[in-house]
Scaffold this active site. Sequence first.
Site, PDB file in Angstrom:
ATOM      1  N   PRO A  64       0.859  -1.191   0.000  1.00 12.79           N
ATOM      2  CG  PRO A  64       0.114  -0.940   2.201  1.00 12.79           C
ATOM      3  CD  PRO A  64       0.868  -1.875   1.304  1.00 12.79           C
ATOM      4  CG  MET A  65       3.413   2.054  -2.029  1.00 12.34           C
ATOM      5  SD  MET A  65       4.450   1.725  -3.487  1.00 12.34           S
ATOM      6  CE  MET A  65       3.305   0.824  -4.540  1.00 12.34           C
ATOM      7  CB  CYS A 150       1.683   5.900   8.088  1.00 14.97           C
ATOM      8  SG  CYS A 150       2.047   7.494   7.300  1.00 14.97           S
ATOM      9  CG  ASN A 253      16.673  -4.015   3.811  1.00 17.85           C
ATOM     10  OD1 ASN A 253      16.454  -2.820   3.962  1.00 17.85           O
ATOM     11  ND2 ASN A 253      17.241  -4.757   4.745  1.00 17.85           N
TER      12      ASN A 253
END
Length: 449
Positions: A64-65, A150, A253
């Site tokens: 989710p962005m 967030c 990563n």
Amino acid sequence: MFISFIACARALGSTKAVLHGTLTPVTMTVTNANSTTIAPVRQKLSGYDFYRQVLGSPRYIVAPMVDQSEHAWRVLSRRYGGQLCYTPMFHARMFSDPVNGHKYRAEQWSTDAQDRPLIVQFCANEPEHLLSAAKLVESDCDAVDLNLGCPQHIAKRGHYGSFLQDEWDLVHNLISTLNTDLSIPVTAKIRVFPTIEKTVAYAKMIERAGAQMLVVHGRLRDQKGHKTGLADWDAIRAVKQAITSIPVIANGNILYHEDLQRCLDYTGCDGVMTAEGNLYNPAILASSELPHTWAMAEEYLGICREFPTRLSPIRAHLFKILQPSLPHHTDLRTRLSKAGTFDEVWDIVAELKVRLMEDEVRIGEEGMGERDELGYKKVPYWRCQPYFRPELPADNGASGSKRKKEVGEMEEVMEERTQQKKRGTEEGKIAEDEECVKKVKEFATVEVA
């Protein structure tokens, strides 16, 4: 009235129905005493049954962005190996607002039958708001996720995301409310604590509350912007070893395609999620080959023609996909930042494509893929590649503190104006102030939940 479990028994056995490469949701048929069908009822599965039979055991997952994992982007990501996608983070209170919620939903939320499996993510700090919002989407997705990761200032100010991680009773209540009252599963995405012990205890609490899948972003709440640093795979592995009844997904990563398997091998997780890796190289989940920046941009814009998308996320996506290319053609970068229509954006990408193809012929790709002195792959600027944030100067950016303070204040002003606009107040009209928008975006860095 009774329930026929024939379809469920078949789905739970060795025979599994497959649609579009994923497993179909298990359903039940409700009948009355006269064996007359009333309506199909979807069975709510949990843990690994949910992961396998509804989600299709996804290993490669698109994160989710905020304002970046919109419908068109999910279409592109699924073409290139995304086996499960999340929506952007939605604000539960605004999404479910009885007066203006329909405007927010119309602007932010869209899907279709092919956009599956799909998890809708919300941020919230009130169980009632979260449940109300979740009820609006439960028929159009496979699960609802609670954002507990967030780290941004706006999340601190709004009291959500990772700024709830010290309020375990509230987090438990938010998750258990959805687990009890929603017809589809609830999942959660968290960040780690400074100690593995506290991280594991937090994860176990979330499991007990009723989360049916857990994503662990291996960074602390303070790791953001120039302080992003490396994600802690050891902490993720510890959570996976401690949590056995629900799937655990690793996040952090992922720079290149080969990092996906490295992460799975090291952490033992059921799947791996990527955010920035996907933004800068939408094909990262499909192959180790690095595609041309212009090709990915062109394909994305083609999807946006089919799935109308706001210009704001379109431009944001293009600046990330084209990040290595635009510094070599700064006039087009300037034009892209000022483009006000889709056709303008399309023409800019078309012109950049021609230039980059000429550059490739002129310069060539000798040495591509070799490692530099820092161990990073050498990649020509016309191909998609990871973004590495530049290090702060020796004074840790203190000389720019006034500038950063101004940006922070501007972000607060913009958020307040956005809220005013959505409430329909007169003051909200100034939310269109172009200078404010320009100033915020000038200093913005890529941040995901």
